[in-house]
Design a protein around this motif. Structure first.
Motif, PDB file in Angstrom:
ATOM      1  N   CYS A  93       0.857  -1.179   0.000  1.00  0.00           N
ATOM      2  CA  CYS A  93       0.000   0.000   0.000  1.00  0.00           C
ATOM      3  C   CYS A  93       0.894   1.229   0.000  1.00  0.00           C
ATOM      4  O   CYS A  93       1.800   1.342   0.830  1.00  0.00           O
ATOM      5  CB  CYS A  93      -0.921   0.004   1.215  1.00  0.00           C
TER       6      CYS A  93
ATOM      7  N   GLU B 213      -6.990  11.417 -14.023  1.00  0.00           N
ATOM      8  CA  GLU B 213      -7.953  10.312 -14.016  1.00  0.00           C
ATOM      9  C   GLU B 213      -8.212   9.801 -15.423  1.00  0.00           C
ATOM     10  O   GLU B 213      -8.333   8.586 -15.635  1.00  0.00           O
ATOM     11  CB  GLU B 213      -9.247  10.738 -13.329  1.00  0.00           C
TER      12      GLU B 213
ATOM     13  N   HIS C 290      -5.774   7.343 -16.555  1.00  0.00           N
ATOM     14  CA  HIS C 290      -5.852   6.063 -15.862  1.00  0.00           C
ATOM     15  C   HIS C 290      -7.138   5.286 -16.180  1.00  0.00           C
ATOM     16  O   HIS C 290      -7.350   4.206 -15.626  1.00  0.00           O
ATOM     17  CB  HIS C 290      -5.698   6.268 -14.352  1.00  0.00           C
TER      18      HIS C 290
ATOM     19  N   GLN D 241      -4.424  -1.209  -7.978  1.00  0.00           N
ATOM     20  CA  GLN D 241      -5.541  -0.278  -7.963  1.00  0.00           C
ATOM     21  C   GLN D 241      -5.048   1.040  -7.393  1.00  0.00           C
ATOM     22  O   GLN D 241      -4.211   1.051  -6.487  1.00  0.00           O
ATOM     23  CB  GLN D 241      -6.684  -0.799  -7.087  1.00  0.00           C
ATOM     24  N   ILE D 242      -5.584   2.132  -7.911  1.00  0.00           N
ATOM     25  CA  ILE D 242      -5.305   3.458  -7.357  1.00  0.00           C
ATOM     26  C   ILE D 242      -6.646   4.070  -6.966  1.00  0.00           C
ATOM     27  O   ILE D 242      -7.573   4.099  -7.770  1.00  0.00           O
ATOM     28  CB  ILE D 242      -4.567   4.369  -8.362  1.00  0.00           C
ATOM     29  N   TRP D 243      -6.710   4.536  -5.735  1.00  0.00           N
ATOM     30  CA  TRP D 243      -7.895   5.186  -5.190  1.00  0.00           C
ATOM     31  C   TRP D 243      -7.538   6.632  -4.891  1.00  0.00           C
ATOM     32  O   TRP D 243      -6.386   6.944  -4.604  1.00  0.00           O
ATOM     33  CB  TRP D 243      -8.336   4.481  -3.902  1.00  0.00           C
ATOM     34  N   ARG D 244      -8.549   7.520  -4.960  1.00  0.00           N
ATOM     35  CA  ARG D 244      -8.316   8.946  -4.722  1.00  0.00           C
ATOM     36  C   ARG D 244      -9.331   9.508  -3.751  1.00  0.00           C
ATOM     37  O   ARG D 244     -10.517   9.188  -3.812  1.00  0.00           O
ATOM     38  CB  ARG D 244      -8.407   9.727  -6.039  1.00  0.00           C
ATOM     39  N   LEU D 245      -8.854  10.356  -2.853  1.00  0.00           N
ATOM     40  CA  LEU D 245      -9.707  11.175  -1.991  1.00  0.00           C
ATOM     41  C   LEU D 245      -9.123  12.573  -2.040  1.00  0.00           C
ATOM     42  O   LEU D 245      -8.006  12.805  -1.543  1.00  0.00           O
ATOM     43  CB  LEU D 245      -9.733  10.656  -0.549  1.00  0.00           C
TER      44      LEU D 245
ATOM     45  N   ARG E 282      -5.224  13.189  -2.431  1.00  0.00           N
ATOM     46  CA  ARG E 282      -4.442  12.053  -1.931  1.00  0.00           C
ATOM     47  C   ARG E 282      -4.757  10.799  -2.752  1.00  0.00           C
ATOM     48  O   ARG E 282      -5.907  10.444  -2.962  1.00  0.00           O
ATOM     49  CB  ARG E 282      -4.760  11.824  -0.459  1.00  0.00           C
ATOM     50  N   LEU E 283      -3.694  10.146  -3.206  1.00  0.00           N
ATOM     51  CA  LEU E 283      -3.806   8.880  -3.924  1.00  0.00           C
ATOM     52  C   LEU E 283      -3.351   7.749  -3.020  1.00  0.00           C
ATOM     53  O   LEU E 283      -2.412   7.902  -2.238  1.00  0.00           O
ATOM     54  CB  LEU E 283      -2.929   8.884  -5.184  1.00  0.00           C
ATOM     55  N   PHE E 284      -4.000   6.597  -3.164  1.00  0.00           N
ATOM     56  CA  PHE E 284      -3.670   5.399  -2.405  1.00  0.00           C
ATOM     57  C   PHE E 284      -3.587   4.256  -3.403  1.00  0.00           C
ATOM     58  O   PHE E 284      -4.544   3.988  -4.128  1.00  0.00           O
ATOM     59  CB  PHE E 284      -4.759   5.152  -1.355  1.00  0.00           C
ATOM     60  N   MET E 285      -2.434   3.615  -3.501  1.00  0.00           N
ATOM     61  CA  MET E 285      -2.240   2.496  -4.431  1.00  0.00           C
ATOM     62  C   MET E 285      -2.156   1.193  -3.642  1.00  0.00           C
ATOM     63  O   MET E 285      -1.455   1.115  -2.626  1.00  0.00           O
ATOM     64  CB  MET E 285      -0.944   2.662  -5.228  1.00  0.00           C
TER      65      MET E 285
END
Length: 114
Positions: A4, A20, A23, A45-49, A52-55
């Protein structure tokens, strides 16, 4: 194995929308996808809030972060992708020069609870 990582985007809505779009399904250059799969990264997977990105990466036993970094440095296609992505990304506070994605530390697992 699960990895992560976190990274920030520049706080610019137009840039975030372009990031985005790069991607979306089929938008990442095939050579970049091939390099990910060749490194024994089995899922990413890449998530966004906000910015901030979280892979999340799931890797197989042949995965080596050092080998992946070396292969990326040797690939003109991956380097072109990284230069493009840097137009949208910014390092997290405290990041060393040249670092992008930083590994996150797991602090909770439901399986560890009674």
């Amino acid at each position: 194995m699960r990895h992560c990582l976190a990274l920030d985007l520049k706080d610019d809505l137009a840039l975030i929308e372009r990031y985005e779009a790069w991607h979306a399904g089929g938008a990442v250059p095939p050579a970049v996808i091939a390099s990910i799969r060749a490194a024994d990264i089995r899922d990413m997977q890449i998530w966004r809030l906000g910015t901030r990105l979280f892979m999340i990466m799931e890797t197989g036993p042949a995965f080596s972060a050092e080998a992946k970094a070396a292969a990326d440095m040797a690939s003109e296609d991956v380097q072109a992708w990284e230069r493009l992505m840097w137009e949208f990304q910014q390092p997290l506070p405290g990041t060393a020069d040249g670092e992008k994605w930083l590994a996150m530390q797991q602090i909770f697992a439901l399986d560890d609870q009674p």
